[in-house]
Design an enzyme around this catalytic site. Sequence first.
Site, mmCIF file in Angstrom:
data_model
loop_
_atom_site.group_PDB
_atom_site.id
_atom_site.type_symbol
_atom_site.label_atom_id
_atom_site.label_comp_id
_atom_site.label_asym_id
_atom_site.label_seq_id
_atom_site.Cartn_x
_atom_site.Cartn_y
_atom_site.Cartn_z
ATOM 1 C CG LEU A 67 -2.152 -1.227 1.365
ATOM 2 C CD1 LEU A 67 -2.795 -0.548 2.302
ATOM 3 C CD2 LEU A 67 -2.869 -0.988 0.398
ATOM 4 C CG ASP A 68 0.057 5.123 -1.896
ATOM 5 O OD1 ASP A 68 -0.293 5.743 -1.111
ATOM 6 O OD2 ASP A 68 -1.053 4.656 -3.510
ATOM 7 N NE ARG A 69 5.456 9.139 3.729
ATOM 8 C CZ ARG A 69 6.004 8.757 4.694
ATOM 9 N NH1 ARG A 69 6.525 8.491 4.670
ATOM 10 N NH2 ARG A 69 6.480 9.173 5.331
#
Length: 235
Positions: A103-105
């Site tokens: 999951l991206d930041r």
Amino acid sequence: MKVKLLRYLANLGYGTRRDVEWMLREGRVTDADGEVLYGDDKVPHEVIRIDGEPLDPAPGMVVLLNKPTGVTCSTKDQGRLVYDLLPERFARRAPNLSTVGRLDRDTSGLLLLTDDGQLLHRITSPKSGLDKIYEATLAQDLRGDEGAIFASGELMLEGEHKPLLPAELEVTGPRTARLTLHEGRYHQVRRMFAAVGNHVEALHRAHVGGLDLDGLEPGQWKLLQPADIERLFGR
């Protein structure tokens, strides 16, 4: 347990071999009855105690984490990492405890981690057919045609040469929606909404397969049991 206790404890992240040797010399490693164990011993995982406490889970563990925003799925990036939310030993395990996908930041929600390479591959394989449900907050009002476009199986993302699989959109508000994906491409949800002229301001993954966050607050985690894995795959 097929390996010697010294190596086994080091692989579980309790320290370097020297650290574990020191623990053993101090008599901190015992069996459930309090009998001191030694580095060459080969004993079942479940009977080992360190300072009277049971060991961390044996190899093959699976962690479900509610990832907050601002946290990166990496072992080396700058800033807060998902491993900062777990016991420090978990990051030193061998085999490594790896995130199942990323999951991206700026995306929150359900993230799985495991040291079981076969299970990781099974979850991420397109053959698994595991649905992923995301909740998106958008910068602009929905137009009304997004659901048909996403469900068409004809939407092509910029820079790609294969159309997306059909996806289901449930509108939950003028600028909020729930999107069910049947594949996992790089920043897929954000790029899908960009393709229809909108921008995702906030993104949360609520489900993977048959699993949800089960009331976990952001930053909280739990160990999954065999029944949870069966539920993940819809059994």
